[in-house]
Design a protein around this motif. Structure first.
Motif: not given
Length: 317
Positions: A163-167, A171-175, A192-194, A234-238
């Motif tokens: 859920k947090s990744t989806a949120e 945010i990333v899509q908007e930026d 931008v999607s999960v 910023k988000y520790q995501l790949q």
């Protein structure tokens, strides 16, 4: 700034000059795509450029130079070039002498040591030709900086839930759409999607999206590096970056090529790929490790820094 498309570069230059109402010499031009006649009428490409008119002050300043000043400047440039050429020649001679001395020392060292070889595809190769396991691991770490979607599973005890990744994706899509709203290329809204719980999928589509790939994928690599460092820090995501189906096409191309490599592995128990560039080496590495989990599958580098993959039994390393 304007984008011009024409059958030839000369035609594109003329159209740009006509549109901006200036001469070709006043244009600052970037060639986005070179023209190609294709093969038998197929795959024909037109020339595409991006042009901007240089400041009038620069051209007028050049015109105000007197003939004598121009000649003086030209002589000064020639003199400087001559001096630089002599200096470069001297440095080249020193480097060649140093290289020659190192080669002699290395040759003597090799004679004293026990010769060790690695056998790949029935070809005996000196161990110095390939990197060690430690070097290979370091190379993998370096490549992850812009090809994160092909890394091993990201292990972070503080990872966000789905859920947090989806949120975060929203945010990333908007930026990212705000960031790319200033470019001159015609692209659709960036999606931008999960992709999975630790990875975001970012997709560029639209009429000019393919231009963001660049010749031999150099723009793709730059964008992937930039975007990954942003969302990972910023988000520790790949990141999995798709531009005009470039990544999909590369994956399909590598899969077709690896069919021959698999035949060699199934027949001989070992194989090595050809030299692979950029994203291709990581796509191939991921696929081969999935197919052969019990074999040693690793990236190797030639002395020129080119990369390829070996598949072997662990006891053969």
């Amino acid at each position: 700034m304007i984008k011009i498309e024409s059958a030839t570069l000369e035609g594109a230059y003329k159209d740009a000059a006509s549109t901006l109402d200036c001469s070709v010499t006043q244009l600052k031009i970037e060639v986005v795509q070179y023209p190609s006649s294709g093969f038998l009428g197929l795959f024909k490409k037109s020339a595409i450029i991006v042009a901007i008119k240089e400041a009038d002050s620069e051209s007028s300043a050049k015109e105000e130079k007197t003939t004598e000043a121009y000649k003086s400047e030209k002589l000064s440039d020639e003199k400087q070039k001559t001096q630089e050429a002599k200096k470069a020649k001297s440095q080249k001679q020193k480097k060649e002498e140093k290289k020659s001395n190192k080669a002699e020392v290395k040759k003597e060292t090799i004679k004293e040591e026990t010769h060790k070889h690695t056998i790949l595809n029935d070809t005996i190769m000196p161990q110095s030709f390939v990197s060690t396991q430690d070097e290979e691991d370091e190379e993998d770490d370096d490549i992850t900086s812009y090809l994160a979607d092909y890394d091993d599973e990201f292990d972070n005890p503080d990872s966000e839930d789905l859920k947090s990744t989806a949120e975060i994706a929203k945010i990333v899509q908007e930026d990212i759409n705000k960031l790319f709203s200033f470019i001159c290329f015609d692209i659709d809204n960036i999606e931008v999607s999960v992709y999975d719980e630790n990875t975001l999928l970012i997709e560029f589509k639209g009429e000019d999206a393919a231009l963001l790939i660049g010749k031999e994928g150099y723009r793709y690599k730059a964008l992937s590096y930039m975007i990954f460092n942003w969302i990972n820090t910023k988000y520790q995501l790949q990141l999995r970056l798709e531009i005009a189906e470039f990544l999909k096409n590369q994956e399909e191309s590598v899969s077709r090529y690896l069919s021959g490599v698999k035949e060699s592995v199934d027949r001989d128990g070992r194989a090595q790929t050809k030299v692979l560039d950029g994203v291709l080496v990581q796509i191939a590495l991921r696929e081969l490790r999935e197919i052969y989990p019990d074999k040693y599958v690793a990236i190797r580098s030639t002395r020129d820094g080119l990369k390829y993959i070996i598949i072997n039994d662990y006891h053969s390393n």
